[in-house]
Design a protein around this motif. Structure first.
Motif, short mmCIF file in Angstrom:
data_model
loop_
_atom_site.label_atom_id
_atom_site.label_comp_id
_atom_site.label_asym_id
_atom_site.label_seq_id
_atom_site.Cartn_x
_atom_site.Cartn_y
_atom_site.Cartn_z
N LEU A 255 -8.31 -2.73 -11.98
CA LEU A 255 -8.56 -3.42 -10.72
C LEU A 255 -7.33 -4.22 -10.28
O LEU A 255 -7.08 -4.36 -9.08
N LYS A 256 -6.56 -4.71 -11.23
CA LYS A 256 -5.37 -5.48 -10.87
C LYS A 256 -4.36 -4.64 -10.09
O LYS A 256 -3.56 -5.19 -9.33
N VAL A 257 -4.38 -3.33 -10.29
CA VAL A 257 -3.49 -2.44 -9.54
C VAL A 257 -3.82 -2.53 -8.05
O VAL A 257 -2.93 -2.65 -7.20
N LEU A 258 -5.08 -2.50 -7.72
CA LEU A 258 -5.50 -2.61 -6.32
C LEU A 258 -5.29 -4.02 -5.79
O LEU A 258 -4.92 -4.22 -4.63
N LYS A 259 -5.52 -5.02 -6.65
CA LYS A 259 -5.34 -6.41 -6.23
C LYS A 259 -3.89 -6.72 -5.89
O LYS A 259 -3.59 -7.68 -5.16
N ALA A 260 -2.97 -5.90 -6.41
CA ALA A 260 -1.56 -6.12 -6.11
C ALA A 260 -1.20 -5.69 -4.70
O ALA A 260 -0.09 -5.99 -4.23
#
Length: 634
Positions: A163-168
């Motif tokens: 999810l952190k990939v999208l949050k970036a």
């Protein structure tokens, strides 16, 4: 193991911002510290982080087909890739590498969307087909490897391994999903396909998603489900036990192929011990094993791990975790990206940290409890089920409903004396009763915890809808198989596999799970339920099959699990942090929770009047994971 990321314009061929894609890929460096790669062309950007395991000198990603029309980024291992390579070569495809990534490219060109049915292993991949103007996403059958995606209002699709990939990405909407909040406080994790955000999703296990440029909606398909189809013919118990060993042996063998150091987790439980035994029987040199111990005897299993390690002369390492090892709280919130409340993530992180000091690939025993009915709650449920089946639901509600409301709560007592919980379960149908048994908080507790605005935003939604939907799709009416199926669709993927993936990837460690080999699991699902849970003995056939390979006291001892003494932490070293996080700003001012209930939970637990470890830990992890998010529910 690897990490994937990408941006796809579903409406046209607008240029992809290279800097935005690079930022998305950068935050998952831990998933693949060896190499990175990017593919950019109008309307599509694919990025990859690589942890090299097989074909170290080639196999870089993104990888394109020989004609350049297809490009893939991939996270996982396809264990039958040598056989698929030969089959595809016979069809005329020429390979430039000896890795499984290239197999995906030509399998797509040969068989289209059905290619995933040919793959045996764990995988999440994104494949761009230039001629078709399409992006194909796929996730393995059990969801061992994760895949997140979000379709932005402007038609751009974001996807990634975490999810952190999208949050970036600056355009991602980070509004909290009220239904995900309800699910989380019931279960301790957010079940597929939801995430904590309204407009972001997980691709469900055994599913594919096809985006065609210009199409209004993507095409989602389920390509596999656990069958629970009874085995054909008559089989003796001894024959089934012998076949089980051979099937497990083969599932372990194909997961021992690696060009980097290989080992195994060894908890001292049945599942990990069985995997280590079968590894040792197929490997000339000692197996590298590792175990985590605790300085609290009731949580420590290392003596059993040592017994197995001694029997098979493994190269064994242990590390003892201090009972006050709570320094990872903020680290865990960062790892899991969304609220996640399984406190055993702490020792799991430590055992992965220990393993990575010696190996790059580790085999685990995950999946054994779900496949072979090993959880203690299965026994309790089936004992209750015998009474439920003998009385109509209306009568049970009339008799046991009032008893469940009036009987005092006794969290401190042994399960057999917690009559309140039993009465409440008997007043429900089978699915609702099982959900009640696995929930961290009851429906009434969540109603008291949630604010008026959150309850209004839920519009009557309850976590029951998750279990009811899976129960409707369950391919069997057997009561034991039903709850195994429910766990495979919820707890296994949402909790267990999520925990291991994030903890292992935090240390750039690949974990392989032979007991979730899908041909093995399909066969096991067809075993008679009485050979999984026989009387009060869970994993019956697995234990019988391993009697010649493991000591009796390893096979037939009470299950312990990865426990963490968080109740004491909240009355001791974490006392002040708990009060600050839950009562002073933060959650108290979020508008999601009833401040009076928050204070009562904290005060009653810290005074010793009640035991509220589970809901308090859930609240603490929720606060840590969402502190930068839009908590409004309007």
């Amino acid at each position: 193991m690897c990490g994937i990321a990408g941006i796809f314009d579903t409406r046209g061929t607008a240029p992809v911002d290279a800097a935005e894609l690079a930022a998305m890929n950068r935050v998952q460096f831990h998933r693949g510290p060896d190499e990175d790669g990017v593919h950019l062309e109008p309307g599509i950007g694919l990025a990859h982080r690589r942890l090299s395991i097989i074909d170290l000198s080639s196999g870089q990603q993104p990888m394109s087909s020989a004609d350049g029309n297809v490009c893939v980024v991939y996270n996982g291992e396809i264990y039958n890739f040598p056989e698929l390579t030969r089959e595809l070569q016979a069809l005329g495809y020429q390979f430039r590498t000896r890795c499984d990534t290239e197999v995906i490219l030509y399998a797509w060109q040969a068989w289209g969307e059905a290619c995933v049915t040919r793959f045996r292993g764990m995988f999440a991949f994104a494949l761009y087909d230039r001629n078709a103007g399409s992006l194909f996403l796929a996730r393995d059958r059990f969801g061992i490897k994760p895949l997140f995606y979000s379709l932005l209002p402007d038609g751009r699709l974001l996807f990634g391994s975490e999810l952190k990939v999208l949050k970036a990405h600056p355009a991602l909407h980070r509004r909290i999903d009220p239904q995900a909040v309800e699910d989380y406080f019931a279960l301790g994790y957010i079940p597929e396909p939801k995430t904590i955000y309204r407009d972001t999703h997980k691709l469900s296990p055994g599913h594919t998603l096809l985006f065609r440029r210009g199409a209004t909606l993507p095409e989602q398909r389920q390509y596999w489900d656990i069958p629970f189809a009874p085995l054909a013919g008559a089989h003796s118990e001894s024959d089934l036990a012998a076949e089980l060993v051979e099937r497990m042996r083969e599932a372990v063998r194909i997961r021992m192929i690696a060009e980097v150091p290989l080992g195994a987790f060894l908890s001292g439980g049945v599942d990990s011990s069985a995997v280590v035994a079968l590894m040792a029987q197929q490997q000339a040199e000692p197996v590298n094993t590792c175990a985590i111990g605790f300085d609290v005897a009731q949580y420590d299993e290392t003596s059993y791990a040592r017994t197995v390690a001694g029997r098979y002369h493994t190269n064994h390492a242990e590390h003892s975790v201090d009972s006050d090892d709570f320094s990872l709280l903020d680290t865990l919130a960062q790892l899991y990206d969304e609220p996640y409340a399984d406190s055993s993530a702490l020792p799991t992180y430590r055992v992965c940290q220990l393993a990575r000091q010696r190996v790059t690939v580790a085999l685990s025993g995950d999946g054994g409890d779900e496949n072979f009915a090993g959880y203690r709650r299965y026994r309790w449920h089936m004992n209750e089920e015998r009474l439920r089946s003998s009385l109509p639901l209306g009568m049970r509600r009339a008799v046991f409903g009032p008893l469940g409301r009036l009987y005092p709560k006794a969290d401190w007592a042994p399960r057999v004396l917690r009559a309140k919980t039993t009465f409440q379960a008997l007043a429900r149908d089978s699915v609702a009763a099982y959900l009640h048994s696995v929930s961290l908080t009851s429906t009434g507790q969540r109603a008291a915890l949630f604010s008026d605005s959150l309850r209004s935003a839920l519009q009557g939604y309850r976590v029951d809808a998750v279990f009811d939907a899976h129960a409707r799709r369950c391919p069997t009416e057997d009561p034991l198989s039903l709850i195994q199926y429910l766990d495979m669709k919820t707890y296994l993927v949402g909790d267990i596999l999520t925990k291991v993936d994030r903890a292992s990837m935090a240390h750039s460690l690949e974990v392989r799970v032979p007991l979730l080999d899908h041909p093995l699991s399909e066969w096991v699902s067809g075993l008679p339920p009485a050979l999984k849970l026989k009387g009060q003995e869970g994993k019956y056939l697995l234990k019988k099959s391993m009697e010649a390979h493991l000591p009796q006291d390893v096979l037939y001892r009470p299950k312990m699990g990865f426990g963490v003494p968080i109740g004491g932490w909240f009355r001791g070293p974490l006392k002040q942090r708990l009060r600050e996080s839950l009562l002073e700003g933060g959650l108290a001012d979020s508008g999601l929770f009833n401040p009076d209930t928050l204070r009562k939970l904290v005060d009653d637990h810290q005074s010793g009047r009640r035991e509220y470890s589970a809901p308090l830990w859930s609240l603490l992890m929720f606060q840590a994971a969402t502190r930068d998010d839009d908590l409004g529910v309007a």
